[in-house]
Design an enzyme around this catalytic site. Structure first.
Site, mmCIF file in Angstrom:
data_model
loop_
_atom_site.group_PDB
_atom_site.id
_atom_site.type_symbol
_atom_site.label_atom_id
_atom_site.label_comp_id
_atom_site.label_asym_id
_atom_site.label_seq_id
_atom_site.Cartn_x
_atom_site.Cartn_y
_atom_site.Cartn_z
ATOM 1 C CG ASP A 67 -0.336 -0.582 2.471
ATOM 2 O OD1 ASP A 67 0.899 -0.537 2.590
ATOM 3 O OD2 ASP A 67 -1.073 -1.075 3.328
ATOM 4 C CG ASN A 136 -9.050 -1.593 11.711
ATOM 5 O OD1 ASN A 136 -8.019 -2.187 11.384
ATOM 6 N ND2 ASN A 136 -9.559 -0.615 10.985
ATOM 7 C CG HIS A 138 -5.872 -2.388 8.648
ATOM 8 N ND1 HIS A 138 -5.922 -1.033 8.903
ATOM 9 C CD2 HIS A 138 -4.576 -2.734 8.848
ATOM 10 C CE1 HIS A 138 -4.727 -0.595 9.234
ATOM 11 N NE2 HIS A 138 -3.875 -1.609 9.218
ATOM 12 C CD GLU A 143 -8.750 0.628 7.335
ATOM 13 O OE1 GLU A 143 -8.699 -0.268 8.193
ATOM 14 O OE2 GLU A 143 -8.041 1.658 7.390
HETATM 15 C C1 F6R Z 1 1.375 -1.426 5.948
HETATM 16 C C2 F6R Z 1 0.194 -2.271 6.125
HETATM 17 C C3 F6R Z 1 -0.613 -2.192 7.382
HETATM 18 C C4 F6R Z 1 0.243 -2.461 8.623
HETATM 19 C C5 F6R Z 1 -0.609 -2.458 9.884
HETATM 20 C C6 F6R Z 1 0.236 -2.629 11.126
HETATM 21 O O1 F6R Z 1 1.979 -1.685 4.700
HETATM 22 O O2 F6R Z 1 -0.111 -2.999 5.253
HETATM 23 O O3 F6R Z 1 -1.637 -3.156 7.306
HETATM 24 O O4 F6R Z 1 0.902 -3.671 8.487
HETATM 25 O O5 F6R Z 1 -1.325 -1.268 9.970
HETATM 26 O O6 F6R Z 1 1.086 -1.537 11.264
HETATM 27 P P1 F6R Z 1 2.141 -1.424 12.451
HETATM 28 O O7 F6R Z 1 3.163 -2.479 12.232
HETATM 29 O O8 F6R Z 1 2.715 -0.047 12.330
HETATM 30 O O9 F6R Z 1 1.376 -1.631 13.715
#
Ligand code: F6R
Length: 248
Positions: A67, A136, A138, A143
């Site tokens: 992303d 959440n 995701h 989401e």
């Molecule tokens: C980022 C992504 C997100 C993160 C998730 C956890 O490329 O795909 O799904 O992996 O938000 O983020 P952290 O590791 O910062 O808690």
């Protein structure tokens, strides 16, 4: 779904880096799916260190990131282009033409997203996909409510994600409300999924993803149906699983 519980974040990152290294060594046309976020930096540090020591080569590797935020200026320090370059790409010998980040600049047209999907297919599909998980549930920026068939597209970030990711944006930088993300359908086509989660803030989402129903309300629950999905958790993230059967 295989679950590995390890002592702490350091051990989680080491285990994930080890799996990535074996994959990169064995596969002559390794196609890696990469993630960003706080959890992943330790994995990239270890992999870069292996490259520096001469034990790992990335010249044959192609990568596709999950992303990128929309609306950030080129090279913005909070963007995932910047994150990937500074945390990983500049430290290893992956070819520039082989690394891909979703097309979040410009008009984010459906065409650019479809072209990203096409590049993944042309590369032979993703062999090993790294994933984090949001509080959440995701995966990537899919989401709650995202279709399990979704493909790369522009999405609106959930309030919880905006709140949680504001920690990565200094006061002067406005957190974008939109991003381009690989879809859940895209992610599910990867040969192997490796989801990492650390810290007690992730415990509820991990519990729901592992023990709850497979539902679009909890995007990570779809990993229950993938033939080769592994969760690598630290003890805190696994805190609500209440079982002693996992490997420590
Ligand atoms: C980022 C992504 C997100 C993160 C998730 C956890 O490329 O795909 O799904 O992996 O938000 O983020 P952290 O590791 O910062 O808690």
């Amino acid at each position: 779904m295989r679950i590995i519980v390890l002592k702490d974040r350091k051990a989680v990152c080491a285990a994930a880096a080890k799996r990535v290294a074996v994959f990169v060594e064995k596969d002559k046309r390794a196609v890696l799916g990469l993630a960003t976020g706080g959890t992943m930096t330790g994995v990239y540090e270890i992999l870069a260190d292996k490259y520096r020591r001469g034990s790992l080569n990335f010249s044959h590797v192609t990568s596709f990131n999950l992303d990128e935020y929309c609306g950030l200026a080129q090279g913005h320090k909070c963007g995932y282009n910047y994150y990937m370059y500074h945390n990983f790409f500049r430290h290893i010998n992956i070819r520039e033409k082989n690394r891909h980040i979703p097309p979040a600049s410009g008009k984010n047209s459906g065409d650019a997203c479809a072209a990203y999907e096409k590049k993944i297919r042309r590369a032979g599909g993703i062999g090993l996909q790294l994933l984090g998980i949001g509080t959440n549930g995701h995966i990537a920026f899919n989401e709650p409510g995202s279709s399990f068939c979704s493909r790369t597209r522009r999405v609106k970030l959930a309030e919880e994600t905006l709140k949680s990711n504001s920690r990565y944006f200094p006061r002067c930088a406005k957190l974008p409300c939109y991003a381009v993300t690989m879809g859940i359908g895209t992610i599910l086509e990867a040969g192997e999924l490796l989801l990492l989660a650390c810290g007690n803030k992730k415990a509820a989402a991990v519990e729901a993803a592992v023990k709850g129903p497979v539902t679009t309300d909890m995007p990570a629950s779809i990993l229950q149906l993938h033939p080769k999905a592994t969760l690598i958790l630290d003890r805190q993230a696994a805190g609500k699983l209440k079982t002693h059967n996992w490997k420590f």
